[in-house]
Design a protein around this motif. Structure first.
Motif, PDB file in Angstrom:
ATOM      1  N   SER A 131      11.641  -6.564   2.815  1.00 26.59           N
ATOM      2  CA  SER A 131      10.572  -6.799   1.842  1.00 26.59           C
ATOM      3  C   SER A 131       9.396  -7.528   2.483  1.00 26.59           C
ATOM      4  O   SER A 131       8.231  -7.274   2.147  1.00 26.59           O
ATOM      5  CB  SER A 131      11.106  -7.602   0.648  1.00 26.59           C
ATOM      6  N   VAL A 173       7.465  -4.822   4.434  1.00 25.79           N
ATOM      7  CA  VAL A 173       6.709  -3.924   3.561  1.00 25.79           C
ATOM      8  C   VAL A 173       5.481  -4.631   3.002  1.00 25.79           C
ATOM      9  O   VAL A 173       4.397  -4.041   2.888  1.00 25.79           O
ATOM     10  CB  VAL A 173       7.607  -3.406   2.420  1.00 25.79           C
ATOM     11  N   ALA A 174       5.627  -5.918   2.661  1.00 18.81           N
ATOM     12  CA  ALA A 174       4.501  -6.668   2.122  1.00 18.81           C
ATOM     13  C   ALA A 174       3.384  -6.839   3.147  1.00 18.81           C
ATOM     14  O   ALA A 174       2.210  -6.950   2.789  1.00 18.81           O
ATOM     15  CB  ALA A 174       4.975  -8.041   1.634  1.00 18.81           C
ATOM     16  N   PHE A 194       0.736  -2.033   5.740  1.00 16.77           N
ATOM     17  CA  PHE A 194       0.166  -0.998   4.879  1.00 16.77           C
ATOM     18  C   PHE A 194       0.797   0.350   5.174  1.00 16.77           C
ATOM     19  O   PHE A 194       0.973   1.187   4.285  1.00 16.77           O
ATOM     20  CB  PHE A 194      -1.350  -0.934   5.085  1.00 16.77           C
ATOM     21  N   LYS A 246       3.879   0.879   3.229  1.00 13.43           N
ATOM     22  CA  LYS A 246       3.634   1.054   1.804  1.00 13.43           C
ATOM     23  C   LYS A 246       3.315   2.503   1.467  1.00 13.43           C
ATOM     24  O   LYS A 246       3.736   3.019   0.427  1.00 13.43           O
ATOM     25  CB  LYS A 246       2.483   0.144   1.365  1.00 13.43           C
TER      26      LYS A 246
END
Length: 518
Positions: A145, A148-149, A152, A155
């Motif tokens: 997580s 992913v945060a 980009f 995402k």
């Protein structure tokens, strides 16, 4: 938590270990480096130690450009390398060595190292160093997580993959839709020509020749073909099994071009099998043990050397060793050290119990046979029938267009302009499958030979002769699997460097007191 070092080295000199670490330190925008060292006495020189450690020199290079808020190192990795490395990290619970990831994911050692360094830099992972200089990478449970945060690329990656799948489906459906469109256009034109021919005969006295404008028009738009398509195909395809088959529009593409390579991605699976087999055998194997996973000749052909094992040595940094009897064995030091729990009770399994010894690892690497088409017989017959109908119509239409002078306007003029494309489509509809049929037969023949050769090599391990049995037992005796637990960690970037340096000095002082008391 301390930052990841821009450089880290561990050396062992004489009776002492010396650990040095240089960390990036920013004070008032001045780029300075803070350096600290941990100096430990080598336990092997104490008479109270029962384990003798060799002189060790290990190093790890972390990219110097890693800065908070800077570039995303993981985005520079190939997608497959990143995915396989992360799956390996998850399988080991987030605490791994480079060898763990390399063997589990089937990656080259340098690929595994680069992936772990990038993941650690982007997710706040930290490094641990054992008393023998082994470097471990430790990740938190939520490292995915965090990545992913920050990235980009990760995402939008699911959206790109879905778009790719939709594009592939559009191509498959377009070819099948083109068959329906070709039949409609061809036979509509034939009917128009026949109707115009009768009208021309009735008005021959009033017309100066056979050149005409049929007056026939067809309002045809590409969007009219979309009613053939299944708008929920992508979701439905995820739930479809291989034995369900395909719809008719997909069957056209499958008949002409096939259904893709059934062995796509199988090379990665091959290296996973090899890496896991080497690891499960303590990092020492014979060439005969790896032969069932490689491309080798059948047993009836004499193998003059063991050069087929060179790709394995290069990928996993292996080296040849010679035992007391002169047998050549292959050792993979990086795969002998792990952060996972140790397996036991399997070292002596040789010969008929080899199937039990390999455990979850497949006995040999097996390639899948190519299929000409996954469509059902009824669907294939329908596709061939419509393809033949289209080819027959194109031949008839070509003859009619040669004997007809077409006015430069109207539907028939449009068909005359695109007629070469209709001819190419109709002829390739059967020419491509015919060529592919011979190619599939040749490919499957080669695959069958390779699979049989690997299976024969696997059977030799189940029923080895005395010479091979002694060689296998020698490899098991030389096998070594070192589990690096928390009790063997002497340095970690998670903790403050000064505290660890203080503990190291205290440990060294205790050793000196023990020696003086002697």
């Amino acid at each position: 938590m301390a930052s990841i070092a821009t450089c880290f080295s561990i050396t062992a000199k004489s009776h002492h270990y010396h650990y040095s670490c240089k960390l990036p330190y920013n004070n008032n925008n001045n780029n300075n480096n803070f350096q600290t060292s941990i100096h430990l006495r080598n336990p092997s020189k104490s008479r109270y130690s029962s384990v003798s450690f060799p002189v060790i020199k290990a190093s790890i290079d972390v990219p110097t450009g890693i800065k908070p808020g800077g570039r995303i190192e993981t985005d520079r990795l190939p997608t497959e390398v990143r995915k396989r490395a992360m799956e390996a990290v998850d399988s080991f619970g987030g605490r791994v060595t480079i060898g763990d990831v390399s063997s589990k994911a089937g990656l080259k050692l340098n690929e595994a190292q680069n992936a772990l360094q990038a993941l650690a830099a982007d997710t706040g992972g930290f490094l641990e160093v054992s008393d023998e200089g082994d470097v471990l990478y430790v990740f938190s449970k939520d490292y995915r997580s965090k990545l992913v945060a920050k990235s980009f690329r990760l995402k939008i990656e699911p959206l790109l993959e879905k778009s790719k799948s939709v594009a592939e489906y559009v191509i498959r459906v377009s070819f099948g839709t083109a068959l329906i469109a070709s039949i409609v256009i061809v036979y509509t034109t034939i009917i128009a020509l026949l109707s115009s021919s009768r009208s021309d005969e009735d008005n021959r006295g009033r017309r100066g020749g056979r050149s005409f404008d049929s007056g026939f028009s067809l309002n045809f738009y590409p969007t009219d073909l979309f009613w053939f398509w299944d708008p929920y195909y992508y979701r439905r395809r995820q739930r479809r099994t291989d034995d369900v088959g395909t719809n008719f529009i997909e069957s056209v593409f499958s008949f002409v071009f096939g259904d893709g390579d059934p062995n796509e991605g199988i090379e990665e699976e091959r290296w996973k099998l090899i890496g896991q087999y080497i690891t499960s055998n303590g990092g020492v194997v014979t060439a005969e043990e790896l032969a069932p996973y490689l491309d080798v000749p059948p047993t009836d052909e004499t193998m003059v050397d063991e050069s087929y094992i060179l790709p394995v040595l290069l990928r996993f940094d292996g080296r040849p060793d010679v035992d007391e009897e002169g047998n050549i064995l292959y050792r993979f030091p990086s795969l002998q050290r792990t952060a996972a729990s140790q397996r036991s009770g399997r070292k002596e399994y040789v010969g008929k119990r080899w199937a039990e010894f390999v455990g979850g690892v497949d006995k040999f690497f097996k390639e899948k046979q190519w299929q000409f088409s996954k469509t059902k017989n009824t669907e294939t017959a329908m596709v061939i029938g419509l393809g033949g109908l289209n080819l027959f119509g194109v031949i008839i239409l070509g003859t009619m267009l040669k004997n007809t002078a077409v006015a430069p306007s109207g539907f028939i003029s449009f068909v005359a302009d695109i007629f070469p494309l209709l001819q190419i489509y109709a002829s390739s509809f059967f020419a491509i499958p015919l060529f592919r049929w011979f190619l599939v037969r040749k490919t499957n023949s080669d695959i069958d030979k390779r699979n049989k050769a690997r299976e024969q090599r696997a059977r030799l391990l189940e029923f080895p002769d005395q010479s091979l049995r002694r060689k296998l037992l020698s490899a098991r005796d030389m096998a070594q699997r070192t589990v690096i637990g928390q009790d063997r960690i002497v340095y970690s970037t998670e903790r403050d460097l000064y505290d660890q340096d203080y503990e190291a000095r205290e440990w060294d002082q205790r050793f000196q007191e023990i020696e003086k008391s002697d």
